[in-house]
Design an enzyme around this catalytic site. Structure first.
Site, mmCIF file in Angstrom:
data_model
loop_
_atom_site.group_PDB
_atom_site.id
_atom_site.type_symbol
_atom_site.label_atom_id
_atom_site.label_comp_id
_atom_site.label_asym_id
_atom_site.label_seq_id
_atom_site.Cartn_x
_atom_site.Cartn_y
_atom_site.Cartn_z
ATOM 1 N N SER A 197 5.703 -14.745 -2.453
ATOM 2 C CA SER A 197 6.576 -14.428 -3.584
ATOM 3 C C SER A 197 7.827 -15.278 -3.543
ATOM 4 C CB SER A 197 6.988 -12.952 -3.526
ATOM 5 O OG SER A 197 7.907 -12.651 -4.556
ATOM 6 N N TYR A 236 11.249 -5.235 0.619
ATOM 7 C CA TYR A 236 10.144 -5.927 -0.064
ATOM 8 C C TYR A 236 10.269 -7.437 0.188
ATOM 9 C CZ TYR A 236 7.240 -8.133 -3.569
ATOM 10 O OH TYR A 236 6.303 -8.939 -4.179
HETATM 11 N N1 LIG Z 1 3.966 -9.105 -10.317
HETATM 12 C C1 LIG Z 1 4.920 -9.834 -9.808
HETATM 13 O O1 LIG Z 1 5.961 -10.048 -10.436
HETATM 14 C C2 LIG Z 1 4.749 -10.496 -8.470
HETATM 15 C C3 LIG Z 1 5.628 -11.519 -8.117
HETATM 16 C C4 LIG Z 1 5.480 -12.141 -6.885
HETATM 17 C C5 LIG Z 1 4.483 -11.729 -6.036
HETATM 18 N N2 LIG Z 1 3.656 -10.706 -6.407
HETATM 19 C C6 LIG Z 1 2.621 -10.300 -5.460
HETATM 20 O O2 LIG Z 1 1.358 -10.447 -6.087
HETATM 21 C C7 LIG Z 1 0.427 -9.571 -5.469
HETATM 22 C C8 LIG Z 1 -0.387 -8.844 -6.531
HETATM 23 O O3 LIG Z 1 0.470 -8.065 -7.316
HETATM 24 P P1 LIG Z 1 0.230 -7.791 -8.877
HETATM 25 O O4 LIG Z 1 1.391 -8.359 -9.588
HETATM 26 O O5 LIG Z 1 -1.119 -8.179 -9.292
HETATM 27 O O6 LIG Z 1 0.406 -6.197 -8.884
HETATM 28 P P2 LIG Z 1 -0.569 -5.007 -9.295
HETATM 29 O O7 LIG Z 1 -1.186 -5.248 -10.634
HETATM 30 O O8 LIG Z 1 0.256 -3.772 -9.093
HETATM 31 O O9 LIG Z 1 -1.731 -5.063 -8.210
HETATM 32 C C9 LIG Z 1 -1.596 -4.545 -6.911
HETATM 33 C C10 LIG Z 1 -2.986 -4.325 -6.340
HETATM 34 O O10 LIG Z 1 -2.858 -3.847 -4.996
HETATM 35 C C11 LIG Z 1 -3.740 -2.719 -4.835
HETATM 36 N N3 LIG Z 1 -3.217 -1.844 -3.778
HETATM 37 C C12 LIG Z 1 -2.016 -1.250 -3.691
HETATM 38 N N4 LIG Z 1 -1.925 -0.524 -2.546
HETATM 39 C C13 LIG Z 1 -3.107 -0.691 -1.896
HETATM 40 C C14 LIG Z 1 -3.635 -0.210 -0.668
HETATM 41 N N5 LIG Z 1 -2.925 0.604 0.132
HETATM 42 N N6 LIG Z 1 -4.881 -0.581 -0.302
HETATM 43 C C15 LIG Z 1 -5.616 -1.401 -1.091
HETATM 44 N N7 LIG Z 1 -5.174 -1.886 -2.276
HETATM 45 C C16 LIG Z 1 -3.938 -1.517 -2.675
HETATM 46 C C17 LIG Z 1 -3.791 -2.080 -6.202
HETATM 47 O O11 LIG Z 1 -4.995 -1.360 -6.366
HETATM 48 P P3 LIG Z 1 -5.246 0.196 -6.109
HETATM 49 O O12 LIG Z 1 -4.075 0.932 -6.674
HETATM 50 O O13 LIG Z 1 -6.534 0.418 -6.841
HETATM 51 O O14 LIG Z 1 -5.395 0.340 -4.625
HETATM 52 C C18 LIG Z 1 -3.816 -3.302 -7.098
HETATM 53 O O15 LIG Z 1 -5.133 -3.785 -7.200
HETATM 54 C C19 LIG Z 1 1.246 -8.678 -4.535
HETATM 55 O O16 LIG Z 1 1.149 -9.160 -3.222
HETATM 56 C C20 LIG Z 1 2.656 -8.845 -5.045
HETATM 57 O O17 LIG Z 1 3.629 -8.615 -4.027
HETATM 58 C C21 LIG Z 1 3.750 -10.098 -7.602
#
Ligand SMILES: NC(=O)c1ccc[n+]([C@@H]2O[C@H](COP(=O)([O-])OP(=O)(O)OC[C@H]3O[C@@H](n4cnc5c(N)ncnc54)[C@H](OP(=O)(O)O)[C@@H]3O)[C@@H](O)[C@H]2O)c1
Length: 247
Positions: free
Chosen positions: A145, A158
């Site tokens: 990130s 975070y």
């Molecule tokens: N969105 C942003 O702005 C952003 C920016 C920089 C980096 N990121 C990073 O990108 C990655 C993906 O995030 P996203 O934006 O796609 O968010 P998201 O749509 O909230 O997806 C998060 C995923 O993680 C899963 N998850 C959460 N807790 C879990 C657990 N204990 N065990 C297994 N699965 C779990 C969720 O599925 P379930 O609830 O079904 O388990 C979901 O599939 C993350 O590492 C995040 O830190 C995001």
């Protein structure tokens, strides 16, 4: 000089595959012919995404409901994938959560959630996958990130978990480079996904289309990294163009 290889018949695991970047990544990899194991907690969502991938791209899929905080479950995810697909070429460590805000009033439960999902979850999956990736000269992709690259005045825990991801990825890369395993970290800034929904408004709700990246744009970066042969893609930063003017 690297060239692009096809992912046809490759075996991939995507964690956090039930929404956002993980779901988009599963589509991008399957579109290129990879068989994909989908891991997250919400089984119905995974089943529906798997059905979409099989219909659209004719690939094999595997749904493995997994809580990445549970090391036995993560070990089983990797073993089931290797059994089903005959090996492992790609692990996308994508799962990640944000909880709470500043340090002063951060609940211990929120601290543990972020550390166990964002840090332990990446360690467990990497440890289980590495022997198989060595065998296949495969690729490890970490979703880091922007928060792991610059000091952050809100939610330092975070941010620190994402600094850890980048530090771990670089050090693993140093460890396995001689074994012909490629390691790439991808650092998005804001992405319009369900991210942050557990603590209120999701990024999908907070940002209009065009104000932040789409999950598909991050998925394209994962696909690019996975296709390089040999890969020398260490890190990719994907920010909206005005991101560095104020953050
Ligand atoms: N969105 C942003 O702005 C952003 C920016 C920089 C980096 N990121 C990073 O990108 C990655 C993906 O995030 P996203 O934006 O796609 O968010 P998201 O749509 O909230 O997806 C998060 C995923 O993680 C899963 N998850 C959460 N807790 C879990 C657990 N204990 N065990 C297994 N699965 C779990 C969720 O599925 P379930 O609830 O079904 O388990 C979901 O599939 C993350 O590492 C995040 O830190 C995001």
């Amino acid at each position: 000089m690297s060239t692009e290889q096809s992912l046809d018949g490759d075996a991939a695991i995507v964690t956090g595959a039930s929404s956002g970047i993980g779901e988009a990544t599963a589509h991008a990899l399957a579109e290129d012919g990879a068989d994909v194991a989908l891991a997250a907690r919400r089984e119905e969502r995974l089943e529906s995404i798997a059905a979409d991938l099989e219909d659209a791209y004719g690939v094999e899929t595997l749904v493995v409901p997994t809580n990445v905080r549970d090391e036995d479950a993560v070990d089983a995810l990797v073993e089931e994938t290797v059994d089903a697909f005959g090996g492992l070429n790609l692990l996308v460590n994508n799962v990640g959560v944000v909880a709470g805000e500043g340090v002063d009033d951060l609940a211990t439960d929120d601290y543990r959630t972020m550390m166990e999902v964002n840090v332990d979850g990446y360690f467990f999956a990497t440890r289980a996958a590495l022997p198989h990736l060595r065998e296949s000269s495969g690729t490890l992709v970490f979703i880091g990130s922007f928060a792991g690259q610059y000091p952050r005045p809100f939610n330092p825990v975070y941010a620190a978990s994402k600094w850890w991801v980048r530090g771990f990825a670089k050090s693993v890369s140093a460890d396995v480079g001689e074994d012909d395993v490629a390691v790439t970290t991808i650092n998005p800034a804001e992405v319009r996904s369900e991210f942050a929904s557990e603590s209120g408004e999701s990024f999908e709700e907070r940002f209009e289309r065009g104000e932040a990246s789409e999950p598909t744009e991050i998925a394209e970066a994962v696909r690019f990294a996975a296709k390089q042969d040999p890969s020398m893609v260490s890190e990719l930063d994907l920010y909206r163009r005005d991101k560095l003017t104020f953050f």
